[in-house]
Motif scaffolding. Sequence first.
Motif, mmCIF file in Angstrom:
data_model
loop_
_atom_site.group_PDB
_atom_site.id
_atom_site.type_symbol
_atom_site.label_atom_id
_atom_site.label_comp_id
_atom_site.label_asym_id
_atom_site.label_seq_id
_atom_site.Cartn_x
_atom_site.Cartn_y
_atom_site.Cartn_z
ATOM 1 N N CYS A 196 0.930 -1.292 0.056
ATOM 2 C CA CYS A 196 -0.065 0.031 -0.020
ATOM 3 C C CYS A 196 1.070 1.314 -0.079
ATOM 4 O O CYS A 196 1.860 1.128 0.203
ATOM 5 N N VAL A 243 -4.201 2.362 5.970
ATOM 6 C CA VAL A 243 -5.007 1.259 5.598
ATOM 7 C C VAL A 243 -4.926 0.137 6.978
ATOM 8 O O VAL A 243 -6.047 -0.218 6.915
ATOM 9 N N GLU A 255 -7.407 2.193 0.049
ATOM 10 C CA GLU A 255 -6.762 2.302 -1.045
ATOM 11 C C GLU A 255 -7.111 1.529 -2.183
ATOM 12 O O GLU A 255 -6.430 1.364 -3.157
#
Length: 144
Positions: free
Chosen positions: A13, A19, A137
Amino acid sequence: MVSVKQFQVTFDCADPERVARFWCEALGYVVPPPPTGFATWDDFDRTLPPEHRGSAFACVDPSGVGPRLFFQRVPEGKTVKNRLHLDIRVGTGLVGEERVAALESECARLIQLGAARVRLLRADGVNESCLVMQDVEGNEFCLD
C-alpha cells in the motif's frame, strides 16, 4: 501430515498506517503494543532512517485467533484486480433478503470508515449473495 503453520496477510500500500487502521475498525482488530522501550509507535518510528519512517504498520486479532495483518509501503500504485482478497463473514447462516440486509448494514458502516461499495452480487442458486467493496486504497474485499 503437515502441521498448520501460523501466517500473516501482507498488504502492499501507499499509506500503511491509514490502511491498517481501516482494517482494525473493519475487523475488530487492534494495533499491537510498540516494541519494548517505546511509549508509542511514533516514538519507535522516529528512530528509523527517514526513508523507512511510516513504511510499515500492523494489526492483530485481540483474541489471537486470526492472522496478523501487515501493511508495507511500496512505490507503485495498485493497477489491477487483486489476486487475493479477504471475505468478511457477516451473513453466515442468513439467506435471501435477510442476508442482503446484513450485508448492506455492514457496507454502510464500512463506507463511514472510508471504504467504497463496488457491487452487490445477488444469490444465483449456487452462491448466496455477497457485496464487493474496496478499502481506503482500492483493495477489493467482499462481505459475505
